[in-house]
Scaffold this motif. Sequence first.
Motif, PDB file in Angstrom:
ATOM      1  N   THR A 122       0.829  -1.210   0.000  1.00 42.90           N
ATOM      2  CA  THR A 122       0.000   0.000   0.000  1.00 42.90           C
ATOM      3  C   THR A 122       0.860   1.254   0.000  1.00 42.90           C
ATOM      4  O   THR A 122       0.628   2.191  -0.771  1.00 42.90           O
ATOM      5  N   ALA A 123       1.868   1.274   0.858  1.00 39.03           N
ATOM      6  CA  ALA A 123       2.780   2.416   0.911  1.00 39.03           C
ATOM      7  C   ALA A 123       3.529   2.567  -0.409  1.00 39.03           C
ATOM      8  O   ALA A 123       3.745   3.689  -0.901  1.00 39.03           O
ATOM      9  N   ALA A 124       3.908   1.434  -1.003  1.00 32.65           N
ATOM     10  CA  ALA A 124       4.635   1.461  -2.279  1.00 32.65           C
ATOM     11  C   ALA A 124       3.775   2.033  -3.399  1.00 32.65           C
ATOM     12  O   ALA A 124       4.277   2.709  -4.304  1.00 32.65           O
ATOM     13  N   VAL A 125       2.471   1.770  -3.350  1.00 35.78           N
ATOM     14  CA  VAL A 125       1.556   2.332  -4.353  1.00 35.78           C
ATOM     15  C   VAL A 125       1.630   3.863  -4.336  1.00 35.78           C
ATOM     16  O   VAL A 125       1.724   4.511  -5.373  1.00 35.78           O
ATOM     17  N   VAL A 126       1.610   4.431  -3.135  1.00 37.12           N
ATOM     18  CA  VAL A 126       1.653   5.883  -2.988  1.00 37.12           C
ATOM     19  C   VAL A 126       3.004   6.434  -3.430  1.00 37.12           C
ATOM     20  O   VAL A 126       3.086   7.415  -4.187  1.00 37.12           O
ATOM     21  N   VAL A 127       4.074   5.798  -2.969  1.00 36.64           N
ATOM     22  CA  VAL A 127       5.429   6.271  -3.284  1.00 36.64           C
ATOM     23  C   VAL A 127       5.699   6.229  -4.786  1.00 36.64           C
ATOM     24  O   VAL A 127       6.206   7.193  -5.372  1.00 36.64           O
ATOM     25  N   THR A 128       5.352   5.117  -5.428  1.00 43.91           N
ATOM     26  CA  THR A 128       5.613   5.004  -6.870  1.00 43.91           C
ATOM     27  C   THR A 128       4.704   5.918  -7.693  1.00 43.91           C
ATOM     28  O   THR A 128       5.090   6.344  -8.789  1.00 43.91           O
ATOM     29  N   ALA A 129       3.529   6.242  -7.163  1.00 48.48           N
ATOM     30  CA  ALA A 129       2.647   7.171  -7.873  1.00 48.48           C
ATOM     31  C   ALA A 129       3.276   8.553  -7.949  1.00 48.48           C
ATOM     32  O   ALA A 129       2.941   9.353  -8.832  1.00 48.48           O
ATOM     33  N   ILE A 130       4.189   8.836  -7.037  1.00 46.00           N
ATOM     34  CA  ILE A 130       4.914  10.113  -7.042  1.00 46.00           C
ATOM     35  C   ILE A 130       6.207   9.999  -7.849  1.00 46.00           C
ATOM     36  O   ILE A 130       6.531  10.854  -8.673  1.00 46.00           O
ATOM     37  N   LEU A 131       6.963   8.921  -7.612  1.00 45.29           N
ATOM     38  CA  LEU A 131       8.286   8.784  -8.224  1.00 45.29           C
ATOM     39  C   LEU A 131       8.244   8.427  -9.707  1.00 45.29           C
ATOM     40  O   LEU A 131       9.066   8.916 -10.491  1.00 45.29           O
ATOM     41  N   THR A 132       7.300   7.562 -10.115  1.00 43.18           N
ATOM     42  CA  THR A 132       7.270   7.102 -11.504  1.00 43.18           C
ATOM     43  C   THR A 132       7.045   8.238 -12.514  1.00 43.18           C
ATOM     44  O   THR A 132       7.777   8.325 -13.512  1.00 43.18           O
ATOM     45  N   PRO A 133       6.076   9.140 -12.302  1.00 45.64           N
ATOM     46  CA  PRO A 133       5.943  10.263 -13.233  1.00 45.64           C
ATOM     47  C   PRO A 133       7.182  11.156 -13.258  1.00 45.64           C
ATOM     48  O   PRO A 133       7.562  11.675 -14.318  1.00 45.64           O
ATOM     49  N   MET A 134       7.813  11.333 -12.096  1.00 49.90           N
ATOM     50  CA  MET A 134       9.032  12.159 -12.029  1.00 49.90           C
ATOM     51  C   MET A 134      10.159  11.521 -12.826  1.00 49.90           C
ATOM     52  O   MET A 134      10.876  12.203 -13.573  1.00 49.90           O
ATOM     53  N   LEU A 135      10.316  10.198 -12.684  1.00 55.30           N
ATOM     54  CA  LEU A 135      11.355   9.484 -13.426  1.00 55.30           C
ATOM     55  C   LEU A 135      11.103   9.560 -14.924  1.00 55.30           C
ATOM     56  O   LEU A 135      12.030   9.800 -15.717  1.00 55.30           O
ATOM     57  N   THR A 136       9.847   9.386 -15.323  1.00 51.14           N
ATOM     58  CA  THR A 136       9.509   9.427 -16.752  1.00 51.14           C
ATOM     59  C   THR A 136       9.747  10.814 -17.333  1.00 51.14           C
ATOM     60  O   THR A 136      10.262  10.954 -18.455  1.00 51.14           O
TER      61      THR A 136
END
Length: 321
Positions: free
Chosen positions: A287-301
Motif C-alpha cells: 500500500t505504501a509502495a503504491v503511494v510512493v511510486t505514484a509520485i516517483l514514476t511520473p518524475m522518473l519518466t
Amino acid sequence: MAENVKKKKHFSIPGGNIIIPMFIGAAINTFFPSFLKIGGFTTPLATGSGALVGSFLFVIGGTISFKTAPAAIKRGGSIILTKVIVAVVLGLLVGKLMNNNFLGLSALAIIGGMSGANNAMYAGIVHDFGDEVDEAAVGITILSVGPYVTMIALAASGLATFSIVTLLATILPLLVGMILANLFPAVKKILNDGMNASIVVVGFALGCSMNFQQIFVSGASGILLGVIITLVGGVFTILVDKLVGGSGVAGAAISSCAGANMATPAALAAVDASYKSIQTTATTQITAAVVVTAILTPMLTAWIAKRNAKKRGETKVEAQA
C-alpha cells in the motif's frame, strides 16, 4: 457572451480509490472492531476478502485485450517481462539468502509489489511523453496484473506450497473475465465500468483486517519498497526499452506499483496458510509502495523525456507528471 469559469483544483491522493476505503476499514477495525462482527452482510463484507479478490480478478480480466500490434507486443512484453524477472530475482534473493527479511521486506512483498504496474498511470504518462507504440503496449503490460506471477515464483522456488489445481483455481476468474470480455464487447464495457467500484470494495475489505499500528509500523519499510520498485526496477526496464527500440519512456512509466497488487498477499494466504502471519504486513507495505511510486514514476519518466529531448537538441519539453 462566454463566461470565464475557473475550474477548482482538487487535491488527489495517489491510489486513493483503494487506499481511502482501506484506511476507513482499518479505522473501523482499530476503534470499533466489534462492529465488524455483528453478522448480516456486514461481517462477510469485512472478512470475505477471498471472494472479493476473486471478483476483482474477474473484473481485471475484462480489461485485457487479445488485439495488440506486433510492435506493441515487443515493447510491452519486453518491459513487463523485465520487471517481473527483476522482481522475482530480488524476491528470491531475500527469501533464500536473507531469511526472508530485508529491512522488514519479505519475498512476498517484493515480488507482489514489483511484478505488476499501475497500467492506468502508465497509459496516462506515455500519452504525454511517449509514442503510439508505447500507448498500445498497455495491452501487454496489463497481463502481469494479479497474484499469479507471485504465486508461480514462490511455488517454483519452494517458498510456497500449493498444487497446480489451486493455482489454476486462482487464475480462473481472471481468465474467464478476459475470455468473456473479448468475445462480447458489451461485457467488456460493463467490467471496465465496474473496475473502480470493485477496487473500492476490495480496499475496504482489506482494511477491515488491519489496524493503524500495523499500517504505521509497516509503512516505513513500504516506502523503501516503493523506492526499490521505481528506482531499481526502473533502471532495468528503461535499459531494455531502449534495447528494443524504445526511448526509455515506456520503461520508466512501467516502474510503478499497482493498487491491484495490494490483493496479492490475501490471495497467497488463501492458498498457503503459512503466509497468513505476514499477510497484513505485506499488504500495508505494498500500500505504501503504491503511494510512493505514484509520485516517483511520473518524475522518473519526465526526467527521461527531458534527457531524450536534450539529446535531440530540443530546448523545451512539455512536462506533465
